[in-house]
Design a protein around this motif. Structure first.
Motif, short mmCIF file in Angstrom:
data_model
loop_
_atom_site.label_atom_id
_atom_site.label_comp_id
_atom_site.label_asym_id
_atom_site.label_seq_id
_atom_site.Cartn_x
_atom_site.Cartn_y
_atom_site.Cartn_z
N GLN A 53 -6.08 22.72 -14.76
CA GLN A 53 -6.19 21.26 -14.74
C GLN A 53 -4.99 20.64 -14.03
O GLN A 53 -5.15 19.71 -13.23
N HIS A 54 -3.82 21.14 -14.30
CA HIS A 54 -2.62 20.63 -13.65
C HIS A 54 -2.62 20.97 -12.16
O HIS A 54 -2.22 20.14 -11.33
N LEU A 55 -3.07 22.16 -11.81
CA LEU A 55 -3.15 22.54 -10.40
C LEU A 55 -4.11 21.62 -9.65
O LEU A 55 -3.85 21.24 -8.51
N GLN A 56 -5.22 21.27 -10.29
CA GLN A 56 -6.19 20.37 -9.65
C GLN A 56 -5.56 19.02 -9.33
O GLN A 56 -5.77 18.48 -8.24
N LYS A 57 -4.78 18.49 -10.25
CA LYS A 57 -4.11 17.20 -10.00
C LYS A 57 -3.12 17.32 -8.84
O LYS A 57 -3.04 16.43 -7.99
N LEU A 58 -2.39 18.41 -8.79
CA LEU A 58 -1.42 18.63 -7.72
C LEU A 58 -2.12 18.83 -6.38
O LEU A 58 -1.66 18.34 -5.35
N ARG A 59 -3.26 19.55 -6.38
CA ARG A 59 -4.03 19.75 -5.15
C ARG A 59 -4.61 18.44 -4.64
O ARG A 59 -4.54 18.14 -3.45
N THR A 60 -5.19 17.66 -5.54
CA THR A 60 -5.79 16.38 -5.17
C THR A 60 -4.76 15.45 -4.54
O THR A 60 -5.07 14.72 -3.60
N ALA A 61 -3.52 15.51 -5.03
CA ALA A 61 -2.45 14.66 -4.49
C ALA A 61 -1.88 15.22 -3.19
O ALA A 61 -1.04 14.57 -2.56
N GLY A 62 -2.32 16.41 -2.78
CA GLY A 62 -1.82 17.00 -1.54
C GLY A 62 -0.45 17.63 -1.67
O GLY A 62 0.21 17.90 -0.67
N LYS A 108 0.84 -1.20 0.00
CA LYS A 108 0.00 0.00 0.00
C LYS A 108 0.87 1.25 0.00
O LYS A 108 0.61 2.20 -0.72
N GLU A 109 1.92 1.24 0.79
CA GLU A 109 2.83 2.38 0.84
C GLU A 109 3.51 2.58 -0.51
O GLU A 109 3.62 3.71 -1.01
N LEU A 110 3.95 1.50 -1.13
CA LEU A 110 4.58 1.60 -2.45
C LEU A 110 3.58 2.07 -3.51
O LEU A 110 3.94 2.84 -4.41
N GLU A 111 2.35 1.65 -3.39
CA GLU A 111 1.30 2.09 -4.31
C GLU A 111 1.07 3.59 -4.17
O GLU A 111 0.94 4.31 -5.16
N ASP A 112 1.03 4.09 -2.93
CA ASP A 112 0.85 5.52 -2.68
C ASP A 112 2.01 6.33 -3.26
O ASP A 112 1.81 7.39 -3.87
N ILE A 113 3.22 5.84 -3.07
CA ILE A 113 4.40 6.53 -3.61
C ILE A 113 4.35 6.55 -5.13
O ILE A 113 4.65 7.56 -5.77
N SER A 114 3.93 5.45 -5.73
CA SER A 114 3.81 5.36 -7.17
C SER A 114 2.81 6.39 -7.71
O SER A 114 3.08 7.07 -8.71
N GLU A 115 1.68 6.52 -7.04
CA GLU A 115 0.67 7.51 -7.46
C GLU A 115 1.21 8.94 -7.31
O GLU A 115 0.97 9.78 -8.17
#
Length: 96
Positions: free
Chosen positions: A54-63, A6-13
């Motif tokens: 659009q790019h800002l939204q992706k960055l915001r969603t990822a925290g 799960k941790e590796l999956e989160d890092i990958s995302e």
């Protein structure tokens, strides 16, 4: 070897979100300037405001970034310290 999948999956995302030239440029610019608004980013990048948003939204969603309203504008800044460290290693190449 034991891996926390799960941790590796989160890092990958997290890495997938950063793995775009425009988003890398946005993050690097925000780190360099301490933050800025969409209009400033649009002028620096030379892309439409809708593309920046659009790019800002992706960055915001990822925290990775957050926006703070100041009057009529929103000032974005990087809030994820992993991102700052990663940009230093990959782009700024500190220590070389």
């Amino acid at each position: 070897m034991e891996y926390n999948y799960k941790e590796l999956e989160d890092i990958s995302e997290f890495l997938k979100v950063l793995a775009h030239p425009v988003r890398l440029c946005i993050v690097r610019g925000l780190l360099s300037n301490g933050g800025c608004n969409v209009s400033h980013m649009q002028n620096c990048l030379g892309v439409p405001q809708s593309t920046v948003s659009q790019h800002l939204q992706k960055l915001r969603t990822a925290g990775i970034i957050e926006g703070e309203r100041r009057g009529f504008e929103i000032i974005y800044k990087v809030v994820d310290q992993r991102t700052a460290k990663l940009i230093d290693v990959l782009i700024n190449k500190e220590g070389q």
